[in-house]
Design an enzyme around this catalytic site. Structure first.
Site, PDB file in Angstrom:
ATOM      1  N   SER A 128       0.830  -1.209   0.000  1.00 33.73           N
ATOM      2  CA  SER A 128       0.000   0.000   0.000  1.00 33.73           C
ATOM      3  C   SER A 128       0.861   1.256   0.000  1.00 33.73           C
ATOM      4  CB  SER A 128      -0.907   0.028   1.226  1.00 33.73           C
ATOM      5  OG  SER A 128      -1.681  -1.141   1.292  1.00 33.73           O
TER       6      SER A 128
HETATM    7  N1  SAH Z   1       0.439  -5.167   4.440  1.00 33.69           N
HETATM    8  C1  SAH Z   1       1.021  -5.561   3.188  1.00 33.69           C
HETATM    9  C2  SAH Z   1       0.111  -5.259   2.022  1.00 33.69           C
HETATM   10  C3  SAH Z   1      -0.075  -6.469   1.182  1.00 33.69           C
HETATM   11  S1  SAH Z   1      -1.334  -6.378  -0.044  1.00 33.69           S
HETATM   12  C4  SAH Z   1       2.390  -4.956   2.993  1.00 33.69           C
HETATM   13  O1  SAH Z   1       2.818  -4.128   3.807  1.00 33.69           O
HETATM   14  O2  SAH Z   1       3.057  -5.342   2.038  1.00 33.69           O
HETATM   15  C5  SAH Z   1      -2.572  -7.428   0.605  1.00 33.69           C
HETATM   16  C6  SAH Z   1      -2.189  -8.851   0.925  1.00 33.69           C
HETATM   17  O3  SAH Z   1      -3.373  -9.500   1.370  1.00 33.69           O
HETATM   18  C7  SAH Z   1      -1.674  -9.670  -0.251  1.00 33.69           C
HETATM   19  O4  SAH Z   1      -0.413 -10.160   0.050  1.00 33.69           O
HETATM   20  C8  SAH Z   1      -2.696 -10.805  -0.390  1.00 33.69           C
HETATM   21  O5  SAH Z   1      -2.132 -12.045  -0.758  1.00 33.69           O
HETATM   22  C9  SAH Z   1      -3.275 -10.858   1.017  1.00 33.69           C
HETATM   23  N2  SAH Z   1      -4.595 -11.478   1.140  1.00 33.69           N
HETATM   24  C10 SAH Z   1      -5.655 -11.415   0.283  1.00 33.69           C
HETATM   25  N3  SAH Z   1      -6.695 -12.128   0.761  1.00 33.69           N
HETATM   26  C11 SAH Z   1      -6.288 -12.657   1.949  1.00 33.69           C
HETATM   27  C12 SAH Z   1      -6.900 -13.498   2.928  1.00 33.69           C
HETATM   28  N4  SAH Z   1      -8.155 -13.968   2.805  1.00 33.69           N
HETATM   29  N5  SAH Z   1      -6.179 -13.834   4.027  1.00 33.69           N
HETATM   30  C13 SAH Z   1      -4.908 -13.402   4.192  1.00 33.69           C
HETATM   31  N6  SAH Z   1      -4.278 -12.608   3.293  1.00 33.69           N
HETATM   32  C14 SAH Z   1      -4.946 -12.245   2.197  1.00 33.69           C
END
Ligand code: SAH
Length: 218
Positions: free
Chosen positions: A69
Site C-alpha cells: 500500500s
Molecule cells: N500489508 C502488506 C500489504 C499487502 S497487499 C504490505 O505491507 O506489504 C494485501 C495482501 O493481502 C496480499 O499479500 C494478499 O495475498 C493478502 N490477502 C488477500 N486475501 C487474503 C486473505 N483472505 N487472508 C490473508 N491474506 C490475504
C-alpha cells in the site's frame, strides 16, 4: 557503481524524512505513527529494481499479483488503529511483503499477521528476521477466519478488501478495540468499526483502492 549511489540517495533516512513531511501535509498527525514510518526502511521490503520508488506516495508490486500500500494509506490506517484502548495485540490481514507489520511492530506489543500466499509469507518472514523484528507472529491462513486462538485483538487492520464486513473478525475484536479496513469490490471505502460494552459502531471514512481479499490458501 552507479546503481549503488542511486540506492544510497533514494533510500536514506533523509528520503524517509521527506516522506514523513509529505504525510504531515496529507493530514497525518499522530507522532508515534510518523516516527514509526520515519524509521522503517520501506525499500528493504521492495524488489531492488523498484527500491528507488519505495518512498514515493504510490503502491508498488511485491510479486504474485500483490501490492504494498502507498505510505499515506498505511499511515492513515495505523493512525486510526492506535486509537484503540489498549495496544497489546494487533491483527493484520494480508502480510504481503511485511512492511506494514514492521511498522505495526513499533506501535503494538505483539503483531499477529495472516497471509494466504505461502510464498509471500516466507519472504516476509526472512525480511522481518533480518531486520530483527521480534514481536511479529506470522501465520499462513485465510484472513476471513482471523486467528481465533489468539483473539481478542485490540486492533485489526486489513490490507486487502473483503466484499463485505467479515463477521468472524468483528467477533475477535476486544472491547475498546478498533478494526480498520477497506470494504467493497468495484467501489471500495475505508471504514472503522469500534467495539464498546454496548456493541459496535461503524464509521465510513474515504474512498480507497485495495487488492481484493480472497478466500482460501495459495
Ligand atoms: N500489508 C502488506 C500489504 C499487502 S497487499 C504490505 O505491507 O506489504 C494485501 C495482501 O493481502 C496480499 O499479500 C494478499 O495475498 C493478502 N490477502 C488477500 N486475501 C487474503 C486473505 N483472505 N487472508 C490473508 N491474506 C490475504
Amino acid at each position: 557503481m552507479k546503481h549503488e549511489f542511486a540506492g544510497i540517495g533514494m533510500t536514506s533516512a533523509r528520503t524517509r524524512g521527506r516522506m514523513v513531511d509529505r504525510l504531515r501535509q496529507q493530514g497525518i498527525r499522530n507522532e508515534e505513527v510518523l516516527a514509526a514510518m520515519g524509521s522503517t526502511p520501506r525499500h528493504i521490503f521492495i524488489d531492488e529494481a523498484l527500491a528507488h520508488r519505495a518512498y514515493d506516495d504510490v503502491s508498488l508490486p511485491i510479486g504474485l499479483g500483490q501490492t504494498i500500500s502507498q505510505p499515506y494509506i498505511v499511515a492513515k490506517m495505523l493512525e486510526l488503529a492506535v486509537g484503540a484502548a489498549r495496544r497489546d495485540k494487533v491483527l493484520e490481514i494480508g502480510t504481503g511483503c511485511g512492511y506494514q507489520a514492521a511498522v505495526l511492530a513499533q506501535l503494538f506489543k505483539t503483531v499477529y499477521t495472516v497471509e494466504r500466499v505461502a510464498q509471500l509469507l516466507d519472504r516476509a518472514r526472512v525480511k522481518l528476521r533480518d531486520m530483527r523484528v521480534n514481536n511479529t507472529r506470522l501465520r499462513h491462513g485465510d484472513g476471513f477466519l482471523g486467528i481465533p486462538d489468539a483473539a481478542p485483538f485490540d486492533a485489526i487492520v486489513m490490507a486487502a478488501a473483503p466484499p463485505y464486513v467479515p463477521e468472524a473478525l468483528m467477533n475477535q475484536l476486544a472491547i475498546g478495540g478498533k478494526m480498520v479496513f477497506p470494504v467493497g469490490t468495484v467501489n471500495q471505502e475505508l471504514r472503522m468499526i469500534e467495539r464498546s460494552e454496548e456493541g459496535f459502531t461503524e464509521s465510513k471514512l474515504e474512498r480507497v483502492r485495495f487488492v481484493p481479499m480472497l478466500p482460501g490458501l495459495a
